[in-house]
Write an enzyme that holds these catalytic residues in place. Structure first.
Site, PDB file in Angstrom:
ATOM      1  N   PRO A  99       0.795  -1.235   0.000  1.00  0.00           N
ATOM      2  CA  PRO A  99       0.000   0.000   0.000  1.00  0.00           C
ATOM      3  C   PRO A  99       0.829   1.289   0.000  1.00  0.00           C
ATOM      4  O   PRO A  99       0.276   2.375   0.154  1.00  0.00           O
ATOM      5  CB  PRO A  99      -0.793  -0.128   1.308  1.00  0.00           C
ATOM      6  CG  PRO A  99       0.135  -0.879   2.219  1.00  0.00           C
ATOM      7  CD  PRO A  99       0.864  -1.853   1.331  1.00  0.00           C
ATOM      8  N   GLU A 100       2.149   1.178  -0.195  1.00  0.00           N
ATOM      9  CA  GLU A 100       3.026   2.349  -0.066  1.00  0.00           C
ATOM     10  C   GLU A 100       2.580   3.538  -0.920  1.00  0.00           C
ATOM     11  O   GLU A 100       2.694   4.699  -0.518  1.00  0.00           O
ATOM     12  CB  GLU A 100       4.471   1.961  -0.429  1.00  0.00           C
ATOM     13  CG  GLU A 100       5.192   1.134   0.620  1.00  0.00           C
ATOM     14  CD  GLU A 100       5.034  -0.360   0.399  1.00  0.00           C
ATOM     15  OE1 GLU A 100       5.863  -1.128   0.889  1.00  0.00           O
ATOM     16  OE2 GLU A 100       4.045  -0.764  -0.266  1.00  0.00           O
TER      17      GLU A 100
END
Length: 258
Positions: A137-138
């Site tokens: 999810p960066e």
């Protein structure tokens, strides 16, 4: 035998070197202390003559939820030099895992997200409970799963890798297996038993042969076809000279003649 620290538990029994991330209250989130302890445990396991395979897992309901809040705050407030040192420490961990003689199995329950998903991806084999979740999810916070990209490009198709890193969504174990991110999906109820059953297979193969095969597989990543074949020749000759190989050939010939 056990070798515990505040953040990592190390135990070896029956040929299995078990390394457990031990920050369950933080969902085993990564920080400097945990990464350092994990490196130490991996190095110790690789030299442990009682170990034939390393099983990496997380204490509590989750495998690893990535970097903890303090680590993220350190990233946002750190200088270029501090962030470079921090990133290199994680790079060293990934390189270490590929350079070990022993195979490293990730036994994933719960969530393996961001750096935690990267940690699982860095292992040689990934076994996941059916209810587990994976994701990078960066991008949602303007970050990039940068070093993991080197592994994703080797594990997944280009399109699948881009989908994972560009959307940042979580996927379940079944979808992760379809992507090629994990090796096998195991039942939640029998997870520990099935992990041991899978790991048991490594006790039936030559320790030196497996170490040479692992090194060759990763060594040829960036080689041309011809160079990879030549590297294979060198490894082939090295394997032939080992005691394991020579004894194995004797047993095979004896069995055939019998």
């Amino acid at each position: 035998m056990s070798r515990d620290s505040a953040t990592v538990i190390y135990q070896v029994n029956g040929g299995f070197a078990r390394i457990t991330l031990n920050r369950p209250e933080k969902r085993n989130a990564l920080n400097d202390k945990l990464i350092a302890a994990l490196k130490e445990a991996l190095i110790h396991a690789d030299s442990d003559q009682d170990a034939q395979v390393i099983i990496l897992s997380g204490a509590g309901p989750d495998f690893c939820a990535g970097a903890d809040l303090q680590a993220l705050q350190k990233v946002s407030a750190g200088s270029v030099e501090e962030n470079l040192e921090d990133a290199r420490s994680l790079m060293e961990l990934f390189l270490l895992m590929r350079s070990l003689h022993l195979p490293v199995l990730a036994a994933v329950r719960g969530r393996a997200l961001a750096g935690g998903c990267g940690l699982a991806t860095a292992c040689d084999i990934v076994l996941a409970a059916r209810s587990s979740r994976f994701g990078y999810p960066e991008v949602k916070i303007g970050f990039v799963p940068a070093m993991v990209m080197a592994m994703l490009r080797r594990n997944l198709s280009e399109k699948r890798a881009f989908e994972l890193i560009a959307l940042g969504r979580e996927i379940g174990a079944e979808e992760a297996a379809a992507f090629g991110l994990i090796n096998q999906v195991l039942d939640d109820e029998a997870f520990d038993d099935e992990v041991e059953s899978f790991a048991e297979q490594f006790r039936m193969v030559s320790r030196s042969g497996l170490a040479l095969a692992k090194r060759l597989l990763y060594q040829t990543d960036a080689m041309s076809f011809q160079d990879a074949l030549q590297c294979g020749v060198d490894t082939n000759v090295t394997a032939r000279m080992t005691e394991d190989c020579q004894e194995g050939i004797k047993r095979f010939v004896k069995k055939k003649k019998g």
